[in-house]
Scaffold this motif. Structure first.
Motif, PDB file in Angstrom:
ATOM      1  N   HIS A  59      43.355  38.374  41.725  1.00 52.71           N
ATOM      2  CA  HIS A  59      42.800  37.560  42.802  1.00 52.71           C
ATOM      3  C   HIS A  59      41.290  37.689  42.783  1.00 52.71           C
ATOM      4  O   HIS A  59      40.729  38.548  42.103  1.00 52.71           O
ATOM      5  N   SER A  60      40.624  36.816  43.483  1.00 52.70           N
ATOM      6  CA  SER A  60      39.174  36.841  43.582  1.00 52.70           C
ATOM      7  C   SER A  60      38.758  37.601  44.832  1.00 52.70           C
ATOM      8  O   SER A  60      39.454  37.579  45.846  1.00 52.70           O
ATOM      9  N   LYS A  61      37.619  38.249  44.783  1.00 51.80           N
ATOM     10  CA  LYS A  61      37.122  38.986  45.944  1.00 51.80           C
ATOM     11  C   LYS A  61      36.850  38.058  47.119  1.00 51.80           C
ATOM     12  O   LYS A  61      36.845  38.488  48.264  1.00 51.80           O
ATOM     13  N   ASN A  62      36.625  36.781  46.827  1.00 50.62           N
ATOM     14  CA  ASN A  62      36.380  35.822  47.908  1.00 50.62           C
ATOM     15  C   ASN A  62      37.572  35.694  48.850  1.00 50.62           C
ATOM     16  O   ASN A  62      37.420  35.303  50.005  1.00 50.62           O
ATOM     17  N   TYR A  80      47.541  32.681  45.252  1.00 50.87           N
ATOM     18  CA  TYR A  80      47.133  33.437  44.065  1.00 50.87           C
ATOM     19  C   TYR A  80      48.331  34.054  43.362  1.00 50.87           C
ATOM     20  O   TYR A  80      48.384  34.116  42.131  1.00 50.87           O
ATOM     21  N   ASP A 135      38.041  29.135  43.120  1.00 48.75           N
ATOM     22  CA  ASP A 135      37.314  30.359  42.798  1.00 48.75           C
ATOM     23  C   ASP A 135      38.144  31.303  41.942  1.00 48.75           C
ATOM     24  O   ASP A 135      37.910  32.510  41.926  1.00 48.75           O
ATOM     25  N   PHE A 136      39.115  30.757  41.212  1.00 46.05           N
ATOM     26  CA  PHE A 136      39.967  31.599  40.371  1.00 46.05           C
ATOM     27  C   PHE A 136      39.115  32.281  39.303  1.00 46.05           C
ATOM     28  O   PHE A 136      38.247  31.649  38.697  1.00 46.05           O
ATOM     29  N   PRO A 137      39.315  33.602  39.075  1.00 47.91           N
ATOM     30  CA  PRO A 137      38.498  34.322  38.083  1.00 47.91           C
ATOM     31  C   PRO A 137      38.553  33.659  36.716  1.00 47.91           C
ATOM     32  O   PRO A 137      39.627  33.296  36.229  1.00 47.91           O
ATOM     33  N   SER A 138      37.386  33.478  36.102  1.00 48.06           N
ATOM     34  CA  SER A 138      37.324  32.807  34.804  1.00 48.06           C
ATOM     35  C   SER A 138      37.714  33.734  33.652  1.00 48.06           C
ATOM     36  O   SER A 138      37.989  33.279  32.548  1.00 48.06           O
ATOM     37  N   GLU A 142      36.687  39.614  35.558  1.00 48.57           N
ATOM     38  CA  GLU A 142      36.204  39.219  36.877  1.00 48.57           C
ATOM     39  C   GLU A 142      37.279  39.328  37.945  1.00 48.57           C
ATOM     40  O   GLU A 142      36.989  39.216  39.135  1.00 48.57           O
ATOM     41  N   ALA A 143      38.503  39.533  37.516  1.00 46.80           N
ATOM     42  CA  ALA A 143      39.627  39.555  38.456  1.00 46.80           C
ATOM     43  C   ALA A 143      39.832  40.951  39.045  1.00 46.80           C
ATOM     44  O   ALA A 143      39.464  41.954  38.449  1.00 46.80           O
TER      45      ALA A 143
END
Length: 227
Positions: A59-62, A80, A135-138, A142-143
């Motif tokens: 998941h993203s921190k956002n 997610y 905003d899914f981690p690229s 980054e995830a």
């Protein structure tokens, strides 16, 4: 792998959930042997990802640090959980409601809010909604990965959001060196909400408080033998 050790009055559903996750991971070897990687690579990895998601998912921190309501952030986690490797998914409202334990109407309202705030895009796939997480981690670096069983933890949604934030804020000794006021500012929540969430996490055995001088910091409790 590690899991949070939830005890002290927690529901037995956590233990069952952990068992299911273990069985899912072990079931891979029962469906395909190693030679299937070469013979059926797409099928093998599709099965691997499906089983892995029940164990950990990105998941993203956002998701955690946005100013959205805790309930909306929690529903966002449900999206997610279902997302593929490029951040697309199409679970029904009922499926998300069943996963999160939240009513269908609340799920609908939360998803509408997520779209309004630009966190997701909604397209139609026949008669169903098709979601794109903007905003899914690229990349995997980054995830942030969290246990798929988070949805079965016997906690309030806001406490789960706080718990997830602690997972990726923790230091090497599992202590989160942030005061309740700092956590409140970080998560766009009131100090009282943070205090209540931490008290629930402490009472149900997810954290304990570590005293450093005059300050108390939350320390995650891990059980290395779980997995």
């Amino acid at each position: 792998m590690y899991s949070i050790n939830g005890t002290n009055g927690m529901s037995d559903i956590n233990a069952a959930s952990r068992t299911n996750s273990i069985n899912s991971m072990h079931s891979i070897s029962g469906i395909y042997d190693i030679s299937d990687i070469n013979r059926y690579p797409e099928k093998f990895f599709r099965n691997l990802v499906a089983n892995f998601r029940s164990f950990l998912f990105p998941h993203s921190k956002n998701v955690v640090t946005s100013p959205l309501s805790p309930l909306t952030r929690y529903i966002f986690l449900g999206l997610y959980y279902h997302a593929n490797k490029i951040g697309e998914c199409f679970p029904s409202f009922r499926r998300i409601a069943k996963l999160t334990g939240i009513s269908v109407s609340t799920v609908q309202n939360s998803i509408r809010k997520l779209e309004e705030e630009g966190f997701i895009k909604i397209k139609k796939h026949f008669r169903h909604n098709y979601y794109i997480l903007t905003d899914f981690p690229s990349s995997i670096t980054e995830a942030v990965f969290i246990p798929g069983e988070i949805f079965q933890y016997y906690l309030k949604p806001v406490s789960k959001i706080v718990l997830i934030s602690l997972l990726w804020l923790r230091a090497g000794d599992e202590i989160v060196y942030k005061t309740q006021k700092e956590l409140a500012e970080f998560l766009y929540l009131s100090p009282k909400t943070i205090r209540n969430a931490l008290e629930e996490l402490d009472y149900k055995g997810y954290i304990e408080f570590e005293k450093v001088g005059r300050l108390k910091f939350p320390r995650l409790i891990w059980n290395e033998k779980t997995w």
